[in-house]
Design a protein around this motif. Structure first.
Motif, PDB file in Angstrom:
ATOM      1  N   LEU A  61       7.661 -11.414   1.003  1.00  0.00           N
ATOM      2  CA  LEU A  61       8.765 -10.846   1.208  1.00  0.00           C
ATOM      3  C   LEU A  61      10.003 -11.861   1.575  1.00  0.00           C
ATOM      4  CD1 LEU A  61      10.313  -7.801   1.455  1.00  0.00           C
ATOM      5  CD2 LEU A  61       9.672  -7.985   3.724  1.00  0.00           C
ATOM      6  N   VAL A  62      11.112 -11.652   0.926  1.00  0.00           N
ATOM      7  CA  VAL A  62      12.199 -12.896   1.373  1.00  0.00           C
ATOM      8  C   VAL A  62      13.236 -11.875   1.958  1.00  0.00           C
ATOM      9  CG1 VAL A  62      13.601 -14.715   1.017  1.00  0.00           C
ATOM     10  CG2 VAL A  62      11.321 -14.513  -0.231  1.00  0.00           C
ATOM     11  N   LEU A  63      13.743 -12.091   3.088  1.00  0.00           N
ATOM     12  CA  LEU A  63      14.860 -11.428   3.441  1.00  0.00           C
ATOM     13  C   LEU A  63      16.067 -12.022   3.733  1.00  0.00           C
ATOM     14  CD1 LEU A  63      13.060  -9.402   6.501  1.00  0.00           C
ATOM     15  CD2 LEU A  63      13.285  -8.853   4.006  1.00  0.00           C
ATOM     16  N   ALA A  91       7.784  -2.769   1.190  1.00  0.00           N
ATOM     17  CA  ALA A  91       6.184  -3.523   1.481  1.00  0.00           C
ATOM     18  C   ALA A  91       5.335  -2.966   2.516  1.00  0.00           C
ATOM     19  CB  ALA A  91       6.851  -5.135   1.842  1.00  0.00           C
ATOM     20  N   ALA A  92       6.091  -2.388   3.575  1.00  0.00           N
ATOM     21  CA  ALA A  92       5.043  -2.031   4.734  1.00  0.00           C
ATOM     22  C   ALA A  92       4.188  -0.714   3.947  1.00  0.00           C
ATOM     23  CB  ALA A  92       6.022  -1.581   5.752  1.00  0.00           C
ATOM     24  N   LEU A  93       4.998   0.011   3.527  1.00  0.00           N
ATOM     25  CA  LEU A  93       4.359   1.336   2.558  1.00  0.00           C
ATOM     26  C   LEU A  93       3.229   0.669   1.542  1.00  0.00           C
ATOM     27  CD1 LEU A  93       7.142   3.984   2.484  1.00  0.00           C
ATOM     28  CD2 LEU A  93       5.583   3.526   4.253  1.00  0.00           C
ATOM     29  N   ASN A  94       3.742  -0.294   1.018  1.00  0.00           N
ATOM     30  CA  ASN A  94       2.843  -0.737  -0.279  1.00  0.00           C
ATOM     31  C   ASN A  94       1.640  -1.255   0.090  1.00  0.00           C
ATOM     32  OD1 ASN A  94       2.508  -3.533  -2.151  1.00  0.00           O
ATOM     33  ND2 ASN A  94       3.032  -1.813  -3.232  1.00  0.00           N
ATOM     34  N   ARG A  95       1.381  -1.715   1.387  1.00  0.00           N
ATOM     35  CA  ARG A  95       0.159  -2.141   1.744  1.00  0.00           C
ATOM     36  C   ARG A  95      -0.746  -1.213   2.694  1.00  0.00           C
ATOM     37  NH1 ARG A  95      -0.596  -7.356   0.998  1.00  0.00           N
ATOM     38  NH2 ARG A  95      -2.084  -7.503   2.634  1.00  0.00           N
ATOM     39  N   ARG A  96      -0.104  -0.131   2.818  1.00  0.00           N
ATOM     40  CA  ARG A  96      -0.900   1.187   3.732  1.00  0.00           C
ATOM     41  C   ARG A  96      -1.656   1.798   3.037  1.00  0.00           C
ATOM     42  NH1 ARG A  96       4.134   2.397   7.870  1.00  0.00           N
ATOM     43  NH2 ARG A  96       4.071   0.603   8.686  1.00  0.00           N
ATOM     44  N   GLY A  97      -2.865   1.983   3.118  1.00  0.00           N
ATOM     45  CA  GLY A  97      -3.814   2.974   2.489  1.00  0.00           C
ATOM     46  C   GLY A  97      -4.100   4.445   3.207  1.00  0.00           C
TER      47      GLY A  97
END
Length: 300
Positions: free
Chosen positions: A143-145, A119-125
């Motif tokens: 995101l559900v942990l 998720a962290a990488l998915n949101r970075r440009g």
């Protein structure tokens, strides 16, 4: 003993420890509606979610994925099972499903660390190729942990009691990795007491287990990854979870975009009580995707 790091690797480029990124095994792809992707944890399989999937498929498309080296997913020769390796394989698998709409990502145990990094990488440009490919996929909308094993470096923990507890957990994991016969013998006993596939440390999964434990759980970046997100994060955990060191969740609990859901009388395994709470959290997301779910509690 090694020094455990938090956040030191998240901006490094991905370099896979194997030549070709494999497509992971899709254990379930059922139902229709908003997409929910389920990612299980270490020494397990998608059987982890056996009490969750039937409750979701009436209103969702539910996809359960076996992580690298476990369940029926491949175990590539030479793989070091770093978090980067797990995330690359997950990203390739989601890309193969051609999901372009926003989806909800659920991770259990190690799956929560993999999901958070994804998720962290998915949101970075950025200009890096993997991140560009992630950006072309549907974004993670929530995101559900579930039962996240959050272990910051003991040197970075101010509370002496929490520091001692986390250090004890990490010493125990180091012992499990370095005492193969002891670990396999005890794992065989435990696995007989649980549903098949929920817990699997065998000679076949030994390498994925020890390398994932060392490279993803003992040395992790989940706190900085969660902090970097600009989307709602729900944490669902059992009050009796034996893999959560008391006080270790405080650091993410204080983040404004994180909502905690404590489930009484439940441990690390997603039993029926915890499954019901998890489904309520997901359903709340479906009802109002722009608002974090209200804290939910329950008991088995």
């Amino acid at each position: 003993m090694k020094r455990w790091t938090v956040g030191s690797r998240q901006d490094r480029p991905f370099r896979p420890s194997f030549r070709r990124t494999p497509i992971l095994h899709i254990a379930a792809d059922q139902g229709s509606g908003p997409v929910v992707i389920l990612v299980h944890g270490i020494a397990s399989s998608s059987v982890t979610f056996q009490d969750v999937i039937p409750l979701l498929v009436t209103q969702h498309r539910v996809i359960a994925i076996d992580i690298l080296g476990f369940g029926e997913s491949p175990a590539p020769d030479g793989c070091e099972y770093r978090l980067e390796d797990h995330v690359r394989a997950l990203a390739a698998t989601i890309r193969s499903l051609k999901i372009h709409e926003p989806f909800l990502l659920v991770g259990h145990s190690l799956g929560s660390l993999i999901g958070t990094r994804y998720a962290a990488l998915n949101r970075r440009g950025t200009g890096r190729s993997l991140w560009n490919r992630l950006a072309r996929q549907g974004p993670v909308r929530r995101l559900v942990l579930v039962g996240p094993p959050v272990y910051t470096s003991p040197q970075d923990i101010g509370d002496a009691r929490v520091r001692a507890r986390v250090a004890a957990y990490l010493r125990a994991y180091d012992y499990l990795r370095t005492n193969r016969d002891f670990t396999l013998a005890n794992a065989a006993i435990i696995s007989r007491l649980l549903p098949r596939g929920v817990f699997q440390i065998t000679t076949k999964t030994w390498t994925p287990f020890v390398k994932s434990l060392e490279h993803c759980i003992e040395s992790q970046t989940v706190v900085s990854d969660v902090a970097s997100l600009h989307l709602p994060v729900d944490v669902v955990y059992g009050a009796l979870d034996q893999f959560i060191a008391p006080g270790s969740l405080t650091v993410i609990e204080r983040m404004r975009h994180v909502t905690m859901h404590r489930v009484e009388a439940n441990d690390h395994i997603i039993r029926r009580g915890l499954a019901r709470v998890l489904v309520r959290v997901i359903e709340a997301d479906t009802a109002d995707p722009d608002r974090a779910a209200e804290p939910a509690t329950g008991s088995s």
